[in-house]
Design a protein around this motif. Structure first.
Motif, PDB file in Angstrom:
ATOM      1  N   GLY A  87      22.368  63.984 -20.703  1.00 57.63           N
ATOM      2  CA  GLY A  87      22.495  63.709 -22.131  1.00 57.63           C
ATOM      3  C   GLY A  87      23.870  64.077 -22.652  1.00 57.63           C
ATOM      4  O   GLY A  87      24.480  63.324 -23.419  1.00 57.63           O
ATOM      5  N   MET A  88      24.388  65.235 -22.203  1.00 58.23           N
ATOM      6  CA  MET A  88      25.713  65.672 -22.619  1.00 58.23           C
ATOM      7  C   MET A  88      26.790  64.735 -22.086  1.00 58.23           C
ATOM      8  O   MET A  88      27.720  64.339 -22.820  1.00 58.23           O
ATOM      9  N   ALA A  89      26.682  64.360 -20.800  1.00 57.14           N
ATOM     10  CA  ALA A  89      27.697  63.503 -20.174  1.00 57.14           C
ATOM     11  C   ALA A  89      27.769  62.138 -20.858  1.00 57.14           C
ATOM     12  O   ALA A  89      28.860  61.651 -21.198  1.00 57.14           O
ATOM     13  N   TYR A 168      16.217  61.200 -20.617  1.00 52.41           N
ATOM     14  CA  TYR A 168      17.542  61.670 -21.018  1.00 52.41           C
ATOM     15  C   TYR A 168      18.081  61.029 -22.311  1.00 52.41           C
ATOM     16  O   TYR A 168      18.871  61.666 -23.020  1.00 52.41           O
ATOM     17  N   PRO A 169      17.715  59.762 -22.676  1.00 53.23           N
ATOM     18  CA  PRO A 169      18.315  59.167 -23.881  1.00 53.23           C
ATOM     19  C   PRO A 169      18.094  59.974 -25.158  1.00 53.23           C
ATOM     20  O   PRO A 169      18.968  60.000 -26.030  1.00 53.23           O
ATOM     21  N   PHE A 170      16.940  60.641 -25.276  1.00 50.08           N
ATOM     22  CA  PHE A 170      16.689  61.447 -26.474  1.00 50.08           C
ATOM     23  C   PHE A 170      17.735  62.550 -26.620  1.00 50.08           C
ATOM     24  O   PHE A 170      18.237  62.824 -27.721  1.00 50.08           O
ATOM     25  N   TYR A 171      18.089  63.173 -25.522  1.00 48.10           N
ATOM     26  CA  TYR A 171      19.053  64.269 -25.539  1.00 48.10           C
ATOM     27  C   TYR A 171      20.460  63.734 -25.740  1.00 48.10           C
ATOM     28  O   TYR A 171      21.287  64.386 -26.393  1.00 48.10           O
ATOM     29  N   MET A 172      20.723  62.558 -25.194  1.00 45.36           N
ATOM     30  CA  MET A 172      22.011  61.907 -25.435  1.00 45.36           C
ATOM     31  C   MET A 172      22.210  61.642 -26.925  1.00 45.36           C
ATOM     32  O   MET A 172      23.270  61.956 -27.491  1.00 45.36           O
TER      33      MET A 172
END
Length: 290
Positions: A87-89, A168-172
């Motif tokens: 998500g961070m990347a 992961y998209p939610f965290y992105m």
């Protein structure tokens, strides 16, 4: 005096529908589950006897329970760390000003795509890709195909991978929102001082996103620890309990073995674990507000 008292109770009258809904949909089922966990043959018997802590004793001495708990912890820890890192990347890529706006918008649409799919579609999609005659085996392992969900050595890893992919998209999006809230003046001042991209990330971006990271980490841990549907629709907890998690273990106790009392005890244990995690989450939130 009577009018003042009436005004004091008025706000609580507005809250009554929400309190009633909370009690019916959440509080009552929780109390019933705890009640069932203390009985012998709950639901299946008209007059279930009081069993005390026998159901908890059975669950806590069951080897399958500890396998499920261990798998749940592995599943949760790996998924949470991967969600945060990916998500961070991806948020950094989308937020970068060095990439063309059109390309960034394309990346944004592609990266968020897994989040738009339901769990059922995700499970079917990856079962088609990862079965012994699926796309992955046809491309890479044609001579020695692997049934990723059907092998005890790969089932848990395959489920973890799919959970990471669809989560992961939610965290992105969350990290991207946090990054866009950071003042550009900080980056401009750092650039003037000679700080490179990595230094700016460690000295500005990470500290500014620390509250978001801690909140997401705690919430994701709670959500993933309760994950059941994805595991059930891909491996069913098998083969031979290789991908058994707490959710599938409890489900099997209740609806395959018809041991509702034992399943209730397992559910209460999951509840206690999640409540402990919620306590830490609320503590983090209170520290943020202070």
């Amino acid at each position: 005096m009577q009018k003042i008292r009436g005004r004091q109770f008025t706000p609580y009258l507005y809250l009554l529908p929400v309190i009633a809904l909370f009690a019916i949909l959440l509080l009552y089922p929780m109390v019933e589950i705890i009640h069932y966990s203390l009985l012998d043959k709950a639901i299946t018997s008209k007059n279930p006897a009081f069993a005390g802590l026998e159901n908890y004793k059975y669950v806590l001495t069951d080897d399958t329970f500890w396998t499920a708990l261990f798998n749940s912890l592995i599943f949760t820890i790996v998924s949470v760390v991967a969600h945060i890192c990916l998500g961070m990347a991806f948020a950094l890529i989308i937020n970068s000003e060095n990439i063309n706006v059109t390309i960034r918008n394309i990346f944004r649409a592609l990266f968020i795509l897994p989040w738009t799919l339901t769990v059922t579609i995700v499970a079917i999609l990856w079962r088609l890709i990862l079965n012994s005659s699926g796309v992955l085996n046809q491309l890479l392992f044609e001579n020695s195909p692997i049934d990723w969900f059907g092998s005890s050595s790969t089932a848990l890893a395959a489920v973890i991978f799919v959970n990471i992919w669809c989560g992961y998209p939610f965290y992105m999006v969350s990290f991207l929102a946090g990054m866009q809230g950071i003042s550009r003046d900080l980056y401009e001042a750092a650039t003037i001082d000679g700080a490179g991209a990595f230094r700016q990330f460690t000295a500005i971006t990470l500290p500014q996103l620390k509250p978001v990271i801690l909140s997401l980490f705690t919430l994701d841990f709670i959500w993933t620890m309760q994950q059941m549907s994805l595991v059930w629709m891909t491996t069913g907890g098998g083969p031979i309990h290789a991908s058994e998690v707490m959710g599938t273990y409890t489900y099997k106790l209740a609806f395959e073995n018809m041991r509702f009392s034992r399943a209730s005890a397992s559910a209460v244990i999951i509840l206690v674990i999640c409540m402990i995690l919620c306590f830490f989450y609320l503590k983090l939130q209170s520290q943020r507000e202070d």
